[in-house]
Design a protein around this motif. Structure first.
Motif, short mmCIF file in Angstrom:
data_model
loop_
_atom_site.label_atom_id
_atom_site.label_comp_id
_atom_site.label_asym_id
_atom_site.label_seq_id
_atom_site.Cartn_x
_atom_site.Cartn_y
_atom_site.Cartn_z
N GLN A 179 17.48 30.49 -31.52
CA GLN A 179 16.55 29.39 -31.25
C GLN A 179 15.18 29.95 -30.92
OE1 GLN A 179 19.10 28.52 -28.06
NE2 GLN A 179 19.80 26.56 -28.84
N THR A 207 15.94 32.81 -28.23
CA THR A 207 17.30 33.12 -27.79
C THR A 207 18.03 33.82 -28.93
OG1 THR A 207 18.36 31.06 -28.55
CG2 THR A 207 17.27 31.02 -26.39
N PHE A 239 19.61 27.96 -25.28
CA PHE A 239 19.40 26.59 -24.81
C PHE A 239 20.67 25.81 -25.15
CE2 PHE A 239 15.00 27.73 -26.51
CZ PHE A 239 14.60 28.29 -25.32
N SER A 240 21.15 25.02 -24.22
CA SER A 240 22.40 24.31 -24.47
C SER A 240 22.28 22.84 -24.09
CB SER A 240 23.55 24.94 -23.67
OG SER A 240 23.38 24.70 -22.28
N HIS A 294 23.17 22.10 -20.36
CA HIS A 294 22.11 22.27 -19.37
C HIS A 294 20.94 21.32 -19.59
CE1 HIS A 294 24.24 26.21 -18.96
NE2 HIS A 294 24.02 25.95 -17.69
N LEU A 314 19.07 20.92 -22.29
CA LEU A 314 17.94 21.49 -23.01
C LEU A 314 17.98 21.18 -24.51
CD1 LEU A 314 17.81 24.98 -21.25
CD2 LEU A 314 16.68 22.84 -20.59
N LEU A 315 19.11 20.64 -24.98
CA LEU A 315 19.24 20.22 -26.37
C LEU A 315 19.75 18.79 -26.41
CD1 LEU A 315 21.08 23.22 -28.13
CD2 LEU A 315 18.63 22.76 -28.10
N LEU A 349 15.55 20.54 -29.86
CA LEU A 349 15.03 21.07 -28.60
C LEU A 349 14.43 19.95 -27.75
CD1 LEU A 349 13.06 24.18 -29.97
CD2 LEU A 349 15.38 24.16 -29.02
N ILE A 373 12.90 22.26 -21.49
CA ILE A 373 12.93 23.72 -21.63
C ILE A 373 11.76 24.36 -20.91
CG2 ILE A 373 12.70 25.62 -23.30
CD1 ILE A 373 14.26 23.84 -25.29
N TYR A 402 12.24 26.90 -17.78
CA TYR A 402 11.79 28.28 -17.95
C TYR A 402 10.31 28.44 -17.61
CZ TYR A 402 16.24 29.32 -20.18
OH TYR A 402 17.58 29.50 -20.42
#
Length: 609
Positions: free
Chosen positions: A502, A518, A578-579, A582, A584-585, A591, A596, A600
């Protein structure tokens, strides 16, 4: 060019509802193989049109017995499987409205969708899903019924038994009341820019969409003349793309199978066993197949010949593309000889990974790298890339048979018009455009004007009416120096590096563009093994000088697409992808940029020190 229209192909005027085809097909051709179902022993067994009709009717009677009526909304929370399609058509038979829910949705996401849609009943796949519903059920007073597919004998058997005493005419009266303008489903958007919105799609939306696609692309659904077309559906049925495939297969007489896991380890064996003649997928699937073939070649000590085969496939496909548009004579004699050699030694193995019968495929959901599309075409699998949204019932554009422009998302599908506004925004018009968002007139008015949908995407039409996506209006970055940058093309090019999973480009109100990347863990482990190095823990891996050099090559290659002011100046390798878990997706793997950058924030700040 600012506007392009493709006239509609000949197709029947939408009438009745989506379930009608199940009953008419069973009447006209009861032995026609409509679907295939994988049994507990792993074997695929055919389901005839008559059997499918009987199962749909039996389930519809059970739903009536349990209180489901015309216009009711029933949520389905499950992975892609046969029972989902069964419930869809049973609910459509009754004029009810399935509301798909991603099986990975959080309790709060589930609550929002079921509350907003005023769902009265819910189908879940297993106990975990039932517990998710249970955690919010006290806030859902309208929810009256919950059925679980994998509990006891299963929800289908339970409901079918419950409906045994219901007269068939009760169901048929419901079915006859369905019109093309009736609501077929409410599908919630993935929520990249806020809470998910419920897209209201009618039976006519799906009929127009699927019938135009079948009418235009049906000739390439088969491996060879005389074969029955078949497809293995592994896209999530909670997503509009998967739902459109389901409807188009049933309406188009294409044998449909289901596979619940898109991961290569699960998917490839089922492709080999089912042997579809045509697949519809997202770029990720094609990228994984290419990466797996590359790693296998490298393990066998044939990395260099494989890369040569890739280059020959790309050049061969590009020469045929130029010929199709009158820009060249086609592949040279020497190139044809090279291509024939690699077809036996390399390309046949790639086709075998897709089941061995596939010669054509369709890709959507996100952008496919031009070189990837050219490789598969050169390897004997033409991938028709397309573009669409939930609001357009899936595809609004797609590359036509015989005239594919790789790297574009093609021309409007028949009956559709694409217009490019002054600011570059893509506007769409056609019978597949939705009627609005549920309970959100203001948001509907913001994107829908006299049948025209303002997509929020940016693009350009070439002289032949082929559309290229250049970014999203809300995602344009503006540096502190005033330079506007569309991040999507940069991110896709960086992500095309085999070791990168990613990439997100940052730089809004910053002095220059930077990126977070990533890693593809499987690819990195293979890369280390090929160097004779042991696996490294994530904390050491992200600081490995050799890996950083390799990732830098991917960034430098991406920078060749843009000016110096738009280029990625620096990047940071992250230890973990990114998951969705969590936040983030999105469930469709897009995305969530704001999330994100918030998660971060420290890493982003470090890029500018």
């Amino acid at each position: 060019m600012h506007e392009f229209t493709v006239p509609p192909v000949e197709a029947a005027v939408p009438a009745g509802g989506l379930a009608d085809i199940v009953f008419s097909r069973a009447e006209e051709a009861p032995d026609h193989v409509a679907l295939a179902r994988k049994g507990p022993d792993g074997r695929w067994r055919d389901v005839t049109a008559a059997r499918f009709r009987d199962e749909v009717l039996g389930l519809a009677k059970g739903l009536v017995a349990q209180g489901v009526r015309f216009g009711d909304r029933v949520a389905i929370m499950s992975r892609t499987r046969y029972e989902w399609t069964l419930f869809d058509f049973a609910l459509w038979t009754l004029g009810a409205q399935p509301v798909p829910v991603y099986p990975t949705s959080s309790a709060e996401q589930v609550f929002w969708m079921l509350h907003d849609a005023e769902v009265t009943a819910c189908v879940v796949e297993h106990e975990d899903h039932a517990m998710t519903i249970g955690s919010v059920v006290d806030r859902l007073p309208r929810l009256q019924r919950l059925w679980q597919l994998d509990a006891g004998e299963g929800a289908v058997a339970e409901l079918t038994a419950a409906g045994a005493g219901i007269d068939e005419d009760v169901v048929q009266r419901h079915r006859r009341a369905v019109t093309p303008e009736s609501v077929a489903t409410v599908i919630y958007t993935s929520g990249t820019t806020g809470p998910p919105k419920g897209c209201v799609l009618t039976h006519a939306n799906f009929m127009v969409e699927s019938d135009m696609l079948v009418g235009r692309w049906e000739p390439v659904f088969r491996s060879r003349p005389g074969d029955q077309a078949s497809t293995l559906l592994f896209l999530p049925l909670a997503h509009v793309f998967g739902r459109m495939v389901e409807v188009a297969a049933v309406r188009g007489g294409v044998k449909l199978g289901h596979q619940p896991v898109m991961a290569a380890a699960e998917l490839l064996p089922d492709l080999a066993a089912f042997r579809p003649s045509f697949v519809l997928a997202v770029p990720y699937v094609f990228e994984k197949i290419l990466d797996a073939a590359r790693r296998r070649a490298e393990r066998e000590g044939k990395g260099a010949p494989f890369e040569k085969a890739v280059e020959v496939a790309v050049r061969h496909a590009e020469a045929l593309e130029h010929k199709a548009f009158g820009l060249g004579p086609g592949p040279s004699a020497a190139l044809r000889v090279q291509h024939q050699f690699f077809d036996r030694t390399v390309y046949a193995r790639v086709r075998e990974a897709l089941g061995g019968r596939i010669r054509h495929a369709m890709s959507g959901g996100s952008a496919m790298d031009r070189r990837t599309g050219l490789f598969f075409a050169g390897a004997g699998v033409t991938v028709f890339e397309g573009y669409g949204l939930t609001e357009t019932t899936a595809a609004a554009t797609a590359n036509p048979p015989g005239r594919v422009k790789y790297g574009t998302v093609g021309q409007p599908i028949p009956g559709t018009t694409v217009h490019i506004a002054e600011d570059g925004e893509i506007w769409l018009h056609g019978g597949q455009v939705f009627s609005g968002y549920l309970n959100a007139p203001g948001e509907t008015a913001a994107v829908l004007n006299d049948g025209w949908l303002a997509t929020g995407d940016l693009g350009a039409l070439d002289e032949d009416g082929y559309l290229t996506i250049t970014g999203r209006k809300k995602e344009i970055l503006v540096t502190s120096g005033g330079k506007s940058v569309a991040p999507t093309a940069l991110e896709e090019r960086v992500r095309s590096h085999p070791l990168i999973a990613q990439c997100i480009v940052v730089g809004n109100d910053r002095p220059y563009i930077a990126a977070l990347v990533t890693l593809d863990q499987e690819a990195v482990e293979h890369w280390l093994a090929m160097q004779g190095r042991p696996p490294l823990p994530p904390a050491e891996l992200v600081r490995d000088p050799a890996l950083e050099t390799e990732i830098r090559r991917g960034v430098v290659a991406a920078n060749t697409l843009v000016s110096q002011a738009e280029s990625i100046r620096t990047f940071r390798i992250l230890a973990h992808p990114f998951s969705e878990e969590h936040g983030l997706l999105t469930p469709s793997l897009k995305l969530k940029r704001r999330a994100i950058e918030t998660a971060y924030a420290a890493e982003v700040e470090a890029l500018y020190r």
